[in-house]
Design a protein around this motif. Structure first.
Motif, mmCIF file in Angstrom:
data_model
loop_
_atom_site.group_PDB
_atom_site.id
_atom_site.type_symbol
_atom_site.label_atom_id
_atom_site.label_comp_id
_atom_site.label_asym_id
_atom_site.label_seq_id
_atom_site.Cartn_x
_atom_site.Cartn_y
_atom_site.Cartn_z
ATOM 1 N N GLY A 205 35.312 39.902 49.654
ATOM 2 C CA GLY A 205 34.939 39.656 51.038
ATOM 3 C C GLY A 205 35.366 38.304 51.567
ATOM 4 N N LEU A 206 35.767 37.381 50.662
ATOM 5 C CA LEU A 206 36.170 36.054 51.128
ATOM 6 C C LEU A 206 37.542 36.064 51.773
ATOM 7 N N ALA A 207 38.425 36.958 51.286
ATOM 8 C CA ALA A 207 39.800 36.988 51.808
ATOM 9 C C ALA A 207 39.896 37.885 53.033
ATOM 10 N N ASN A 208 40.723 37.497 53.979
ATOM 11 C CA ASN A 208 40.969 38.336 55.146
ATOM 12 C C ASN A 208 41.813 39.539 54.751
ATOM 13 N N GLU A 209 41.648 40.625 55.457
ATOM 14 C CA GLU A 209 42.404 41.841 55.175
ATOM 15 C C GLU A 209 43.906 41.568 55.235
ATOM 16 N N GLY A 210 44.609 41.942 54.160
ATOM 17 C CA GLY A 210 46.060 41.771 54.130
ATOM 18 C C GLY A 210 46.524 40.404 53.688
ATOM 19 N N SER A 211 45.591 39.491 53.430
ATOM 20 C CA SER A 211 45.980 38.143 53.006
ATOM 21 C C SER A 211 46.214 38.113 51.507
ATOM 22 N N PHE A 212 46.816 37.021 51.013
ATOM 23 C CA PHE A 212 47.114 36.883 49.583
ATOM 24 C C PHE A 212 46.559 35.547 49.096
ATOM 25 N N PRO A 213 45.280 35.501 48.755
ATOM 26 C CA PRO A 213 44.698 34.246 48.273
ATOM 27 C C PRO A 213 45.216 33.901 46.882
ATOM 28 N N PHE A 214 46.056 32.888 46.788
ATOM 29 C CA PHE A 214 46.746 32.536 45.547
ATOM 30 C C PHE A 214 45.762 32.294 44.400
ATOM 31 N N PHE A 215 44.697 31.540 44.669
ATOM 32 C CA PHE A 215 43.749 31.194 43.609
ATOM 33 C C PHE A 215 43.138 32.441 42.991
ATOM 34 N N MET A 216 42.738 33.396 43.848
ATOM 35 C CA MET A 216 42.061 34.590 43.333
ATOM 36 C C MET A 216 43.029 35.590 42.706
ATOM 37 N N ASN A 217 44.188 35.766 43.310
ATOM 38 C CA ASN A 217 45.117 36.799 42.837
ATOM 39 C C ASN A 217 46.024 36.346 41.697
ATOM 40 N N VAL A 218 46.288 35.051 41.625
ATOM 41 C CA VAL A 218 47.233 34.553 40.616
ATOM 42 C C VAL A 218 46.535 33.739 39.529
ATOM 43 N N LEU A 219 45.631 32.867 39.897
ATOM 44 C CA LEU A 219 45.041 31.951 38.917
ATOM 45 C C LEU A 219 43.811 32.500 38.203
ATOM 46 N N LEU A 220 42.901 33.115 38.927
ATOM 47 C CA LEU A 220 41.668 33.576 38.284
ATOM 48 C C LEU A 220 41.871 34.654 37.209
ATOM 49 N N PRO A 221 42.897 35.531 37.318
ATOM 50 C CA PRO A 221 43.130 36.472 36.209
ATOM 51 C C PRO A 221 43.381 35.790 34.867
ATOM 52 N N ILE A 222 43.765 34.505 34.869
ATOM 53 C CA ILE A 222 43.955 33.753 33.624
ATOM 54 C C ILE A 222 42.679 33.786 32.785
ATOM 55 N N VAL A 223 41.517 33.806 33.447
ATOM 56 C CA VAL A 223 40.236 33.817 32.728
ATOM 57 C C VAL A 223 40.145 35.043 31.831
ATOM 58 N N PHE A 224 40.494 36.215 32.359
ATOM 59 C CA PHE A 224 40.403 37.449 31.590
ATOM 60 C C PHE A 224 41.430 37.490 30.467
ATOM 61 N N ILE A 225 42.667 37.055 30.757
ATOM 62 C CA ILE A 225 43.703 37.023 29.722
ATOM 63 C C ILE A 225 43.277 36.089 28.588
ATOM 64 N N SER A 226 42.655 34.969 28.938
ATOM 65 C CA SER A 226 42.160 34.016 27.939
ATOM 66 C C SER A 226 41.128 34.667 27.026
ATOM 67 N N VAL A 227 40.266 35.493 27.599
ATOM 68 C CA VAL A 227 39.250 36.199 26.807
ATOM 69 C C VAL A 227 39.913 37.122 25.783
ATOM 70 N N LEU A 228 40.946 37.849 26.206
ATOM 71 C CA LEU A 228 41.637 38.767 25.293
ATOM 72 C C LEU A 228 42.303 38.010 24.145
ATOM 73 N N ILE A 229 42.868 36.850 24.457
ATOM 74 C CA ILE A 229 43.468 36.024 23.404
ATOM 75 C C ILE A 229 42.390 35.566 22.426
ATOM 76 N N GLY A 230 41.235 35.192 22.952
ATOM 77 C CA GLY A 230 40.124 34.768 22.098
ATOM 78 C C GLY A 230 39.681 35.876 21.158
ATOM 79 N N ILE A 231 39.605 37.090 21.674
ATOM 80 C CA ILE A 231 39.203 38.230 20.839
ATOM 81 C C ILE A 231 40.224 38.475 19.735
ATOM 82 N N ALA A 232 41.525 38.424 20.104
ATOM 83 C CA ALA A 232 42.581 38.629 19.105
ATOM 84 C C ALA A 232 42.536 37.560 18.024
#
Length: 393
Positions: A80-107
């Motif tokens: 809900g923070l992003a406007n329709e059709g916008s591309f918030p760099f922090f949320m779409n590009v940077l925050l997924p790093i958190v999940f990838i980091s978790v998978l590396i930790g599990i491995a």
């Protein structure tokens, strides 16, 4: 013509490495030639064969799925923070790093990463003419990242001589961490991300073999990953979640500062000289863009992107590349894309020196002293990877 330019690129890159070599008579030319051939074979497979296409599509699809899963968590918190059709760099590009980091930790927690790193490190040491510790460190760098990787060798760190430390730091700066691959794939084509990741691994060994040749005895070449207190599964999850979030915040903060600074410098420079600072640097880097295979009509634009990456970081340069992709040939986009996939920039000197200093102050000071030579070598690695890619496109 393309072949002749590639040969010229190899000669220039190797000459630039040779003139700063600290042991010209100890260079292992057989290992260098072997790894260049390996780079060519791997680049051909990844970029020009059905198998390479299937492999890259498979990897890209995996990351697409992972990014989709990451988006579920991001939308739950930030929806809900992003406007329709916008591309918030922090949320779409940077925050997924958190999940990838978790998978590396599990491995890592289940021991899978350690097996992969040791196995690949042992194989690479047979090819690159360097020690097992350097090979182990290079593979670990591509998984953990340029700062975290030194934790895996912290017991040996006080005893590693300067020449071996330089090679390890070159690998750390030349590669990129697995946790950030997904972010790159949202900005440039996945096939170039994967190609650069593989070629940079060998490129780091090639350039280090020329700039910093040496022999390693069996007694010196010991891999002993430190055994620490066993964390519980949920302790590990918490640690890797926070580590991933820290990386996202740090990269975001650096982007804010660098993008703003470059904007200000460009404005001042343009008012004083008539062209932007980035464009002026583009002319400086244009000859290097030409020798790695960029068409002559596009070398200034390409050189500007290359210079931006060196002065700021790869994210800023990737954003700039995205803005002008439509005006460039697909060949130029491919060559510049692989050039950008590394940590070779000025800020990385401080990141690596700081990471090592946090584990051992004396060795951190050593890294800081050869910081510029480290960046020089890592930039040559990026040029070599781009040149090899150029001959395949």
């Amino acid at each position: 013509m393309k072949f002749l330019i590639f040969i010229a690129a190899l000669l220039v890159i190797f000459f630039l490495a040779f003139i700063v070599s600290n042991g010209k008579k100890r260079i292992k030319y057989k290992s260098v030639i072997t790894m260049v051939v390996l780079q060519l074979v791997l680049a051909f497979i990844l970029l020009n064969t059905e198998f390479g296409l299937v492999l890259i599509k498979g990897v890209a699809n995996v990351f697409d799925k992972l990014l989709a899963y990451a988006a579920e968590g991001i939308n739950f918190v930030f929806g809900g923070l992003a406007n329709e059709g916008s591309f918030p760099f922090f949320m779409n590009v940077l925050l997924p790093i958190v999940f990838i980091s978790v998978l590396i930790g599990i491995a890592q927690y289940i021991g899978l990463l350690q097996i992969i790193i040791r196995f690949l490190g042992l194989i690479l040491s047979k090819v690159n003419g360097l020690g097992r510790l350097e090979s182990f460190n290079a593979v670990a760098s591509a998984i953990f990242g340029q700062s975290e990787v030194f934790i895996s060798i912290k017991k040996q760190l006080p005893h590693i001589p300067k020449h071996r430390l330089y090679t390890m730091c070159t690998s750390a700066m030349s590669t990129v961490s697995a946790s950030i691959l997904g972010a790159y794939m949202t900005m440039i084509e996945p096939k170039y991300v994967i190609t650069a990741l593989v070629l940079n691994l060998f490129g780091g060994f090639i350039i280090a073999n020329i700039i910093n040749p040496y022999e390693v005895s069996e007694e010196e070449d010991i891999i002993d990953v430190p055994q620490e207190r066993k964390q519980s599964f949920f302790e590990m999850l918490g640690e890797y979640i926070m580590d991933g979030f820290k990386v996202a915040i740090i990269v975001g903060a650096m982007l804010i500062g660098f993008v703003a600074l470059i904007g200000m410098v460009n404005s001042i420079f343009e008012a004083a000289v008539g062209v932007s600072f980035s464009t002026a640097l583009g002319y400086v880097f244009a000859p290097f863009a030409f020798i790695i295979g960029i068409p002559a009509s596009e070398v200034v634009q390409a050189g500007t992107i290359m210079a931006t990456k060196l002065l700021t970081n790869e994210f800023v340069a990737m954003m700039d590349l995205a803005n002008i992709t439509s005006s460039l040939s697909s060949r130029t986009v491919g060559i510049i894309s692989v050039f950008l996939v590394s940590f070779a920039n000025f800020s990385s000197i401080g990141i690596i020196a700081g990471a090592v200093k946090g584990l051992n102050e004396e060795q951190g000071n050593t890294v800081a002293r050869f910081g510029l030579k480290l960046l020089y070598g890592a930039t040559l690695v990026s040029l070599l990877t781009a040149a090899v890619t150029g001959i395949m496109l």
